[in-house]
Scaffold this motif. Structure first.
Motif, PDB file in Angstrom:
ATOM      1  N   ARG A 115     -10.002 -15.459 -15.199  1.00  0.00           N
ATOM      2  CA  ARG A 115     -11.294 -15.848 -15.751  1.00  0.00           C
ATOM      3  C   ARG A 115     -12.178 -14.620 -15.962  1.00  0.00           C
ATOM      4  N   ILE A 117     -12.111 -12.979 -12.245  1.00  0.00           N
ATOM      5  CA  ILE A 117     -11.634 -13.719 -11.083  1.00  0.00           C
ATOM      6  C   ILE A 117     -10.245 -14.260 -11.390  1.00  0.00           C
ATOM      7  N   GLY A 118      -9.298 -13.982 -10.523  1.00  0.00           N
ATOM      8  CA  GLY A 118      -7.950 -14.507 -10.691  1.00  0.00           C
ATOM      9  C   GLY A 118      -7.072 -13.642 -11.581  1.00  0.00           C
ATOM     10  N   TYR A 138     -15.857 -13.545 -16.992  1.00  0.00           N
ATOM     11  CA  TYR A 138     -17.241 -13.990 -17.168  1.00  0.00           C
ATOM     12  C   TYR A 138     -18.086 -12.794 -17.597  1.00  0.00           C
ATOM     13  N   ARG A 187     -23.716 -16.713 -14.465  1.00  0.00           N
ATOM     14  CA  ARG A 187     -23.720 -17.669 -13.349  1.00  0.00           C
ATOM     15  C   ARG A 187     -23.664 -19.119 -13.825  1.00  0.00           C
ATOM     16  N   GLU A 190     -15.587 -22.352 -12.014  1.00  0.00           N
ATOM     17  CA  GLU A 190     -14.766 -22.001 -10.848  1.00  0.00           C
ATOM     18  C   GLU A 190     -14.225 -23.223 -10.100  1.00  0.00           C
ATOM     19  N   PHE A 242     -10.800 -24.268 -11.067  1.00  0.00           N
ATOM     20  CA  PHE A 242      -9.661 -23.451 -10.646  1.00  0.00           C
ATOM     21  C   PHE A 242      -9.472 -23.426  -9.129  1.00  0.00           C
ATOM     22  N   ALA A 243     -10.168 -24.315  -8.426  1.00  0.00           N
ATOM     23  CA  ALA A 243     -10.079 -24.333  -6.964  1.00  0.00           C
ATOM     24  C   ALA A 243      -8.634 -24.525  -6.489  1.00  0.00           C
ATOM     25  N   THR A 299     -15.182 -31.395 -14.590  1.00  0.00           N
ATOM     26  CA  THR A 299     -14.026 -30.741 -13.977  1.00  0.00           C
ATOM     27  C   THR A 299     -12.730 -31.427 -14.387  1.00  0.00           C
ATOM     28  N   THR A 315     -19.781 -19.443 -14.137  1.00  0.00           N
ATOM     29  CA  THR A 315     -19.045 -19.425 -12.870  1.00  0.00           C
ATOM     30  C   THR A 315     -19.333 -20.696 -12.074  1.00  0.00           C
TER      31      THR A 315
END
Length: 271
Positions: free
Chosen positions: A51, A16-17, A53, A33, A40, A43-44, A256, A36
């Motif tokens: 990333r 992702i990204g 995974y 999972r 995730e 990284f919002a 976070t 993630t």
């Protein structure tokens, strides 16, 4: 669906990204999972990070891993995957529980390529009997919510969470339990017979690091991590109350924030 064939496994992974690679390693029995779900949100509103995974052998969608017999070989597979997906690139590592143990194994030989490392409730002592852990306890519970679930669910949640409310139980079910339910238990038990590496880990790592430890973590504890703290001179070392082995869920806001601050330190260090 993406798979990477290495010598002893066909590893499922998701990317992702784009940008600087971060390899995410989950714990023993769940799947990607878990990572993630907690990473995730970090990284919002943050760009520039790729990333990666993965599902470790015996877990998730990864296949063809039967020839793996111990943690040394688990480590070899992960290193091979990293070199296949991001050859000649520097990268960050994030490891949860057993994934944190694998991170320490990777660091032993490849610390120069690693830009930073984060540990979520890391496994420090492989031998379960040798760990310093508190008794499993419940810090807070929502009795109204608990009255709506089954006896089996209550027993499971009470064994793995220290804050029992709808939010925590929902995330635990979807991010942790869902992976555990499809794990190859027979294979995982085989590897646990040789759970510790055959070599000593923990070289000095002087780049930005993060240790997130749960005060009520009855699985790996938090006290054993003090033994390796001096090996990480640039580490933020945090022990959170109201947090067990699923700290990333039970203290989601602090998780976070601290992960974001770690990434900022990595950026500063490498600019």
């Amino acid at each position: 669906m993406s798979f990477c064939k290495v010598s002893k496994a066909n590893i499922y992974y998701e990317v992702i990204g784009t940008g600087t690679p971060i390899v995410m390693l989950h714990g023993y029995s769940p799947d990607h999972r878990l990572m993630t779900g907690c990473m995730e949100p970090v990284f919002a509103e943050r760009e520039g990070w790729k990333r990666i995974y993965i599902d470790l052998p015996g877990m998730g969608k990864t296949t063809d891993y039967e020839k793996i017999n111990n943690s040394d070989e688990m480590l070899e597979v992960v290193v091979e995957l990293i070199h296949s997906l991001i050859p000649n690139e520097s990268y960050l590592l994030v490891g949860e529980s057993y994934g944190g143990y694998l991170v320490r194994g990777i660091m032993r030989e490849y610390h120069e390529q690693i830009l930073g490392a984060a540990f979520i409730c890391p496994l420090i002592v492989p031998d379960k009997e040798g760990r310093t852990v508190p008794e499993q306890s419940i810090v807070l519970s929502d009795k109204k919510f608990l009255s709506t679930i089954t006896k089996e669910e209550l027993e499971d949640f009470s064994s793995h969470l220290v804050v029992l409310d709808e939010y925590n139980c929902h995330r635990y079910t979807n991010e942790v339990l869902a992976g555990c339910e499809i794990a190859n238990i027979e294979f995982l038990e085989k590897v646990q017979n040789s759970y510790g590496f055959s070599f000593a880990v923990d070289v000095t790592f002087d780049k930005p690091s993060l240790f997130l430890l749960g005060k009520q973590d009855s699985i790996v504890g938090y006290k054993d991590a003090f033994a390796i703290l001096d090996k990480f001179p640039r580490a933020t070392f945090t022990i959170l109350d109201k947090a067990g082995h699923n700290l990333q869920i039970e203290q989601a806001g602090l998780f976070t924030s601290l992960m974001s601050e770690w990434l900022e330190r990595v950026e500063e260090f490498n600019n």
